[in-house]
Design a protein around this motif. Structure first.
Motif, PDB file in Angstrom:
ATOM      1  N   THR A   1       0.808  -1.218   0.000  1.00  0.00           N
ATOM      2  CA  THR A   1       0.000   0.000   0.000  1.00  0.00           C
ATOM      3  C   THR A   1       0.840   1.265   0.000  1.00  0.00           C
ATOM      4  OG1 THR A   1      -1.793  -1.115   1.157  1.00  0.00           O
ATOM      5  CG2 THR A   1      -1.783   1.295   1.241  1.00  0.00           C
TER       6      THR A   1
ATOM      7  N   ASP B   1     -13.673  -0.752   5.099  1.00  0.00           N
ATOM      8  CA  ASP B   1     -13.288  -0.587   3.696  1.00  0.00           C
ATOM      9  C   ASP B   1     -12.095  -1.471   3.350  1.00  0.00           C
ATOM     10  OD1 ASP B   1     -15.299   1.218   3.295  1.00  0.00           O
ATOM     11  OD2 ASP B   1     -14.002   2.992   3.143  1.00  0.00           O
TER      12      ASP B   1
ATOM     13  N   SER C   1      -8.335   0.177   0.307  1.00  0.00           N
ATOM     14  CA  SER C   1      -9.480   0.994   0.716  1.00  0.00           C
ATOM     15  C   SER C   1     -10.122   1.694  -0.471  1.00  0.00           C
ATOM     16  CB  SER C   1      -9.048   2.032   1.754  1.00  0.00           C
ATOM     17  OG  SER C   1      -8.249   3.050   1.166  1.00  0.00           O
ATOM     18  N   LYS C   2      -9.487   1.630  -1.630  1.00  0.00           N
ATOM     19  CA  LYS C   2     -10.022   2.243  -2.847  1.00  0.00           C
ATOM     20  C   LYS C   2     -10.769   1.199  -3.669  1.00  0.00           C
ATOM     21  CE  LYS C   2      -7.724   5.909  -1.629  1.00  0.00           C
ATOM     22  NZ  LYS C   2      -8.437   7.037  -0.943  1.00  0.00           N
ATOM     23  N   VAL C   3     -11.895   1.590  -4.239  1.00  0.00           N
ATOM     24  CA  VAL C   3     -12.755   0.618  -4.914  1.00  0.00           C
ATOM     25  C   VAL C   3     -12.144   0.053  -6.191  1.00  0.00           C
ATOM     26  CG1 VAL C   3     -14.885   1.539  -3.935  1.00  0.00           C
ATOM     27  CG2 VAL C   3     -14.021   2.467  -6.098  1.00  0.00           C
ATOM     28  N   ASP C   4     -11.162   0.750  -6.761  1.00  0.00           N
ATOM     29  CA  ASP C   4     -10.566   0.262  -7.998  1.00  0.00           C
ATOM     30  C   ASP C   4      -9.305  -0.567  -7.773  1.00  0.00           C
ATOM     31  OD1 ASP C   4      -8.940   2.321  -7.142  1.00  0.00           O
ATOM     32  OD2 ASP C   4      -8.717   3.242  -9.120  1.00  0.00           O
ATOM     33  N   ALA C   5      -8.943  -0.817  -6.530  1.00  0.00           N
ATOM     34  CA  ALA C   5      -7.692  -1.525  -6.236  1.00  0.00           C
ATOM     35  C   ALA C   5      -7.690  -2.929  -6.819  1.00  0.00           C
ATOM     36  CB  ALA C   5      -7.445  -1.570  -4.728  1.00  0.00           C
TER      37      ALA C   5
ATOM     38  N   LYS D   1      -6.989  -2.992 -10.510  1.00  0.00           N
ATOM     39  CA  LYS D   1      -5.595  -2.623 -10.763  1.00  0.00           C
ATOM     40  C   LYS D   1      -4.672  -3.817 -10.513  1.00  0.00           C
ATOM     41  CE  LYS D   1      -2.008   0.625  -9.214  1.00  0.00           C
ATOM     42  NZ  LYS D   1      -1.703   1.761  -8.294  1.00  0.00           N
TER      43      LYS D   1
ATOM     44  N   GLY E   1     -12.472  -4.469   0.828  1.00  0.00           N
ATOM     45  CA  GLY E   1     -11.286  -4.719   0.017  1.00  0.00           C
ATOM     46  C   GLY E   1     -11.204  -6.157  -0.475  1.00  0.00           C
TER      47      GLY E   1
ATOM     48  N   ALA F   1      -1.123  -0.762  -4.420  1.00  0.00           N
ATOM     49  CA  ALA F   1      -2.581  -0.586  -4.490  1.00  0.00           C
ATOM     50  C   ALA F   1      -3.138  -0.447  -3.086  1.00  0.00           C
ATOM     51  CB  ALA F   1      -3.226  -1.763  -5.210  1.00  0.00           C
ATOM     52  N   ASP F   2      -4.015   0.480  -2.912  1.00  0.00           N
ATOM     53  CA  ASP F   2      -4.649   0.743  -1.624  1.00  0.00           C
ATOM     54  C   ASP F   2      -5.998   0.040  -1.603  1.00  0.00           C
ATOM     55  OD1 ASP F   2      -5.872   1.747   0.621  1.00  0.00           O
ATOM     56  OD2 ASP F   2      -5.361   3.842   0.217  1.00  0.00           O
TER      57      ASP F   2
END
Length: 261
Positions: free
Chosen positions: A46, A126, A78-82, A85, A131, A75-76
């Motif tokens: 992350t 998240d 907590s982000k919806v696109d992780a 990716k 995740g 990649a984080d």
């Protein structure tokens, strides 16, 4: 532990795996053991501060010289696109299939109910719940049957500790998700299981209140010690293998007997 430590053979030769939260601690041990057994590994981290650790792990895997390979992806979770990716990077490096997903990334939480906020709830769920869910969703269209999904939970999912209600709730949710996914994805032989480490040597252990750790050690039957990353990695590697094909929807306590399910 040296990267030259003997493994149980190349039982995962040619398999493609993703291990989230794998630049350090338990996650690094998981990624290294999968590679020891021949798997190709996507190492997910992350923080930019973890990039050097992730690259060190790539070098260790390369030194195995057993056909395994690895890449790193920042990649984080907590982000919806992780998830998308991570999957895109994995497919780009290793081809059009994924065999193994280990959801290891997670965040600790230590705050009383009096101080907990809605923002705290979102922050922990998240990463610890949404995740893994979205990463599974991104992986499944590319998961080669019979796939293996392993979610890293915690004894905190089954035990109550002061100031850790939100953390325990998130890990209990992850176990519930494990059972639901096992029921949904098992038709082609895919298995979904959870592993619950007890107190294990890692950076996260430093965030656990000292009194809780001491109590756990006293009540851990096997050698009254902390677990090691390798202790957990052996369980995960088994669940990733063909030999575990008849185990699904289960939570395995890898805690030296501290938590007996």
């Amino acid at each position: 532990m040296s990267s030259k430590t003997p493994s149980s053979g190349l039982t995962l030769q040619g398999k493609v795996s993703i291990v989230s939260g794998s630049s350090r601690g338990i996650g690094a041990s998981l990624a290294l053991e999968l590679a020891r057994r021949g798997a190709k590994v996507t190492i997910v981290y992350t923080s930019p501060k973890s990039e050097a650790l992730a690259k060190d792990l790539v070098a260790k895997i390369a030194s195995l010289e057993n056909g395994s390979q690895s890449i790193t992806v920042q990649a984080d979770l907590s982000k919806v696109d992780a998830g998308e990716k991570i999957v895109a990077a994995t497919l780009g490096a290793f081809g059009n299939q994924i065999d193994i997903l280990v959801n290891n990334a997670g965040v600790m939480f230590d705050k009383s109910i009096h101080d907990s906020t809605a923002e705290d709830y979102a922050a922990i769920f998240d990463v610890n719940v949404r995740g893994p869910l979205l990463l599974v969703k991104a992986v499944v269209p590319h998961l080669k049957a019979p796939g293996r999904i392993i979610n890293i939970s915690s004894v905190g999912a089954r035990c109550g500790f002061e100031r850790m209600a939100l953390y325990s709730a998130s890990k209990a949710a992850l176990e519930g998700m494990t059972r639901g996914l096992a029921a949904e994805l098992g038709g082609d032989g895919t298995t979904v299981n959870a592993v619950e480490p007890g107190p294990t040597e890692s950076d996260m252990l430093d965030d656990v209140p000292k009194e809780i750790v001491e109590l756990q050690l006293k009540t851990t039957p096997v050698q009254h010690r902390h677990g090691t990353g390798n202790d957990i990695a052996q369980v995960v590697a088994f669940l990733a293998s063909e030999e575990s094909r008849w185990i699904s929807g289960q939570t395995i306590s890898a805690s030296g007997g501290y938590l007996m399910l």
